[in-house]
Design a protein around this motif. Structure first.
Motif, PDB file in Angstrom:
ATOM      1  N   LEU A  72      47.830  28.284  47.545  1.00 37.33           N
ATOM      2  CA  LEU A  72      47.226  27.915  46.090  1.00 37.33           C
ATOM      3  C   LEU A  72      45.931  26.956  46.834  1.00 37.33           C
ATOM      4  N   ARG A  73      45.792  26.648  47.964  1.00 36.79           N
ATOM      5  CA  ARG A  73      44.580  26.084  48.316  1.00 36.79           C
ATOM      6  C   ARG A  73      43.405  26.982  48.623  1.00 36.79           C
ATOM      7  N   LEU A  78      45.332  34.079  38.376  1.00 37.01           N
ATOM      8  CA  LEU A  78      45.752  34.066  36.835  1.00 37.01           C
ATOM      9  C   LEU A  78      45.993  35.638  36.756  1.00 37.01           C
ATOM     10  N   LEU A  79      47.496  36.109  36.563  1.00 37.37           N
ATOM     11  CA  LEU A  79      47.752  37.360  36.490  1.00 37.37           C
ATOM     12  C   LEU A  79      48.879  37.615  35.288  1.00 37.37           C
ATOM     13  N   ALA A 141      45.219  28.093  38.337  1.00 38.85           N
ATOM     14  CA  ALA A 141      44.378  28.817  39.345  1.00 38.85           C
ATOM     15  C   ALA A 141      43.573  27.755  39.960  1.00 38.85           C
ATOM     16  N   LEU A 142      43.113  26.666  39.268  1.00 41.77           N
ATOM     17  CA  LEU A 142      42.247  25.662  39.907  1.00 41.77           C
ATOM     18  C   LEU A 142      42.844  24.609  40.683  1.00 41.77           C
ATOM     19  N   LEU A 143      44.207  24.701  40.690  1.00 44.31           N
ATOM     20  CA  LEU A 143      45.010  23.442  40.880  1.00 44.31           C
ATOM     21  C   LEU A 143      44.524  23.095  42.478  1.00 44.31           C
ATOM     22  N   LEU A 150      41.220  34.995  41.547  1.00 46.60           N
ATOM     23  CA  LEU A 150      41.181  36.265  40.929  1.00 46.60           C
ATOM     24  C   LEU A 150      41.937  36.169  39.638  1.00 46.60           C
ATOM     25  N   LEU A 151      41.424  36.540  38.578  1.00 45.70           N
ATOM     26  CA  LEU A 151      41.773  36.334  36.988  1.00 45.70           C
ATOM     27  C   LEU A 151      41.832  37.761  36.561  1.00 45.70           C
TER      28      LEU A 151
END
Length: 241
Positions: A72-73, A78-79, A141-143, A150-151
């Motif tokens: 995540l870093r 976002l799927l 996604a931004l966390l 990727l969205l």
């Protein structure tokens, strides 16, 4: 950077993705376009290690997603905006994800503010509208403050104000030097959001270019898209998109 090298995935006798080779560069919003059933979602799933390719590979900054220590870093995704426990609050959902990737708890409050969910953060996510679920998905996604995003259909369920918000957000993230790869079926929105485009049909690369170059000579990007993909639409056996 995202790099696809001869990426191939077959379902039975049908190639959902067929020898796809693409480089998605940082510092730009890259739109990922194609007719329904063209292989966009399958491609994104292979980038994220959710589906295994039959041939080729997908690399993020030179390594496979499965080899990232704190994914995540490095990569925000976002799927599926519904990928949360409906009985858990947005804050609890983000806090658990932050802990799993050694992300400071303070980042949770930051992303809640960015996506406009601070006041609703204690509500159960299962009570959220579709637009609010999309915002929560963007928060996830931004966390990790990732360099690659990727969205898949990020404006789904958003009202006009929300669509403008996500457009400005994505362009701002790209301006910071991040790699932003956005799958969408809204051609007119991509004309306003994207700098570059990757267009596929039946799993094959049709164009890797800028918005301006693809639209040149046509009345609109939509006209150019339909001209390019008119022979590549196949609604038979659409098990993967």
């Amino acid at each position: 950077m995202i790099e696809l090298r001869e990426l191939t995935k077959r379902y039975g006798g049908r190639a959902a993705v067929d020898g796809l080779s693409v480089r998605v560069q940082p510092g730009a919003v890259t739109g990922f376009l194609g007719p329904n059933g063209s292989g966009k979602s399958t491609t994104m799933r292979m980038i994220l290690g959710l589906d295994a390719p039959d041939h080729g590979e997908a690399l993020i900054d030179g390594v496979r997603y499965s080899d990232l220590h704190w994914p995540l870093r490095t990569v925000g995704m976002l799927l599926d905006a519904g990928a949360f426990h409906p009985g858990r609050s947005a804050r609890a959902h983000l806090t658990a994800l932050a802990a799993s990737n050694d992300i400071p708890g303070s980042r949770v409050e930051q992303v809640l503010r960015v996506v406009g969910l601070s006041e609703a953060a204690t509500r159960r996510a299962g009570t959220y509208s579709l637009g609010m679920r999309q915002r929560l998905g963007v928060a996830v996604a931004l966390l990790g403050d990732p360099g690659v995003l990727l969205l898949d259909e990020p404006v789904n369920g958003l009202d006009p104000e929300g669509i403008r918000w996500i457009r400005d957000l994505l362009r701002g993230l790209a301006a910071e030097g991040r790699t932003v790869f956005v799958s969408s079926h809204l051609i007119a929105e991509m004309a306003l959001t994207a700098d570059r485009l990757v267009v596929i049909g039946r799993g094959r690369l049709l164009a890797e270019t800028t918005v301006a170059e693809l639209a040149a000579g046509d009345d609109s990007l939509e006209d150019a898209f339909f001209r390019l993909t008119s022979r590549e639409t196949d609604y038979r056996g659409m098990g993967a998109s």
